[in-house]
Design an enzyme around this catalytic site. Structure first.
Site, PDB file in Angstrom:
ATOM      1  N   GLY A  76      31.456 -38.750  25.505  1.00  0.00           N
ATOM      2  CA  GLY A  76      31.092 -39.465  26.727  1.00  0.00           C
ATOM      3  C   GLY A  76      29.624 -39.232  27.021  1.00  0.00           C
ATOM      4  O   GLY A  76      29.221 -38.114  27.338  1.00  0.00           O
ATOM      5  N   GLY A 124      27.790 -40.692  29.383  1.00  0.00           N
ATOM      6  CA  GLY A 124      27.403 -41.118  30.736  1.00  0.00           C
ATOM      7  C   GLY A 124      26.571 -40.050  31.411  1.00  0.00           C
ATOM      8  O   GLY A 124      25.958 -39.200  30.750  1.00  0.00           O
ATOM      9  N   ASP A 152      29.786 -41.742  22.124  1.00  0.00           N
ATOM     10  CA  ASP A 152      30.254 -42.710  23.120  1.00  0.00           C
ATOM     11  C   ASP A 152      30.653 -43.982  22.391  1.00  0.00           C
ATOM     12  O   ASP A 152      30.165 -44.258  21.287  1.00  0.00           O
ATOM     13  CB  ASP A 152      29.149 -43.009  24.138  1.00  0.00           C
ATOM     14  CG  ASP A 152      29.699 -43.552  25.455  1.00  0.00           C
ATOM     15  OD1 ASP A 152      29.732 -42.798  26.445  1.00  0.00           O
ATOM     16  OD2 ASP A 152      30.118 -44.730  25.484  1.00  0.00           O
ATOM     17  N   VAL A 179      36.475 -32.131  31.213  1.00  0.00           N
ATOM     18  CA  VAL A 179      35.764 -32.413  32.455  1.00  0.00           C
ATOM     19  C   VAL A 179      36.334 -33.665  33.134  1.00  0.00           C
ATOM     20  O   VAL A 179      36.162 -33.870  34.331  1.00  0.00           O
ATOM     21  CB  VAL A 179      34.247 -32.604  32.189  1.00  0.00           C
ATOM     22  CG1 VAL A 179      33.461 -32.781  33.480  1.00  0.00           C
ATOM     23  CG2 VAL A 179      33.684 -31.421  31.396  1.00  0.00           C
ATOM     24  N   HIS A 222      41.925 -28.684  41.108  1.00  0.00           N
ATOM     25  CA  HIS A 222      40.616 -29.231  41.427  1.00  0.00           C
ATOM     26  C   HIS A 222      40.822 -30.432  42.340  1.00  0.00           C
ATOM     27  O   HIS A 222      41.226 -31.491  41.904  1.00  0.00           O
ATOM     28  CB  HIS A 222      39.920 -29.651  40.133  1.00  0.00           C
ATOM     29  CG  HIS A 222      38.521 -30.169  40.350  1.00  0.00           C
ATOM     30  ND1 HIS A 222      37.574 -29.475  41.075  1.00  0.00           N
ATOM     31  CD2 HIS A 222      37.918 -31.301  39.940  1.00  0.00           C
ATOM     32  CE1 HIS A 222      36.441 -30.171  41.075  1.00  0.00           C
ATOM     33  NE2 HIS A 222      36.631 -31.284  40.399  1.00  0.00           N
TER      34      HIS A 222
END
EC number: 1.1.1.37
Length: 313
Positions: A10, A12, A34, A119, A176
């Protein structure tokens, strides 16, 4: 000695910022992956070209396929849809379960000995997805949440008291999100319990702001979610593993009886070292903390039940 290999899935905001931070620390060579054609290659080249200015020799490769990630020591999964204003972490569950499942299947084939750091949100449930799909031992599957939540708690306490964040040791447990359990009893400023320095009513407000820390940033940004602090939290985890620090840090880990929780990924203090989660660090909780942690674990369990249905388990 061969350099360690770190893959970030990823490219981003979280993945790219993480790549920059890791490159600057020279913790290992990086692969930034990605699905968007040419984008990770462009970001990787940009970070590489900052090396002569910043003085790092990290090799960083951009990729659209998994061949370049082969035999990674650590894989950080940031891929998935990010939260938008009004969207809860639960809303992300269905889309991101599919994404994390696909990523994990590929990584399990190309890097069967890697440590996975998750994550993607909803964090606890996505860590569970990676565990179920990879079939890796529990010590090699870690969710990044507690370090970020503790950092937010520390930042707010620092702002309240006007003291250095370096003097603050914040303690956070649980899932979380809205049910996380920031422990004011174990949170200290230069060794002094925060409960002795901030009135309880004000402390409760700071705890609530910590719980909603991610949503607060989403609402301010309007077009994305936090990435500077989350990427910093991942760096702390990667460094603790690669340097075998045996550092105690709040992370999402699979509990098998610890804190009275069974077969669930929740935020607990763990010892991070070269094997990943070397051990879960158990501390004595009072009744209020235990009840709050169990409530948080129950919410995670409900999400994981939905994941099981989505995965057909």
């Amino acid at each position: 000695m061969a350099r360690k290999k770190i893959t970030i899935i990823g490219a981003g905001n979280v993945g790219a910022t993480l790549s920059q931070r890791l490159a600057e620390k020279e913790l290992g060579d990086l692969v930034l992956l990605d699905i968007v054609q040419d984008m990770p290659q462009g970001k990787a080249l940009d970070i590489l070209e900052a090396g002569p200015v910043y003085g790092y020799n990290t090799k960083i490769t951009g990729a659209n396929g998994y061949e370049e990630t082969k035999d990674s020591d650590i894989v950080v999964i940031t891929s998935g849809v990010s939260r938008k204003p009004g969207m809860s972490r639960d809303d992300l569950l269905q889309i991101n379960t599919g994404i994390v499942k696909g990523v994990t299947e590929n990584i399990a084939k190309t890097s069967p000995n890697a440590i996975l750091i998750i994550v993607s949100n909803p964090l606890d449930a996505m860590t569970y997805v990676a565990y179920k799909i990879s079939k890796f031992p529990r010590r090699r599957i870690i969710g990044m949440a507690g370090i970020l939540d503790a950092a937010r708690f520390s930042a707010f306490i620092s702002m309240e008291l006007g003291v250095s964040v370096e003097n603050i040791h914040a303690f956070v447990l649980g899932g979380h999100g809205d049910t996380m359990v920031p422990s004011t009893r174990y949170t200290t400023i230069a060794g002094v319990p925060v409960e002795e320095l901030i009135p309880q009513e004000r402390l409760n407000e700071i705890v609530e702001r910590t719980r909603n820390g991610g949503a607060e940033i989403v609402n301010l940004l309007k077009t994305g979610s936090a990435f500077y602090a989350p990427s910093a939290a991942v760096v702390e985890m990667v460094e603790a593993v690669l340097k075998d620090k045996r550092k105690i840090a709040p992370c999402t880990a699979l509990c098998e009886g610890e804190y009275g929780i069974n077969n669930l990924f929740v935020g607990v203090p763990v010892i991070l070292g070269s094997n990943g989660v070397e051990d879960i660090f158990e501390i004595k909780l009072n009744e209020k903390e235990s009840v709050a942690l169990q409530k948080s674990a129950n919410e995670v369990k409900q999400l994981c039940n939905k994941v099981d249905a989505l995965l057909g388990l």
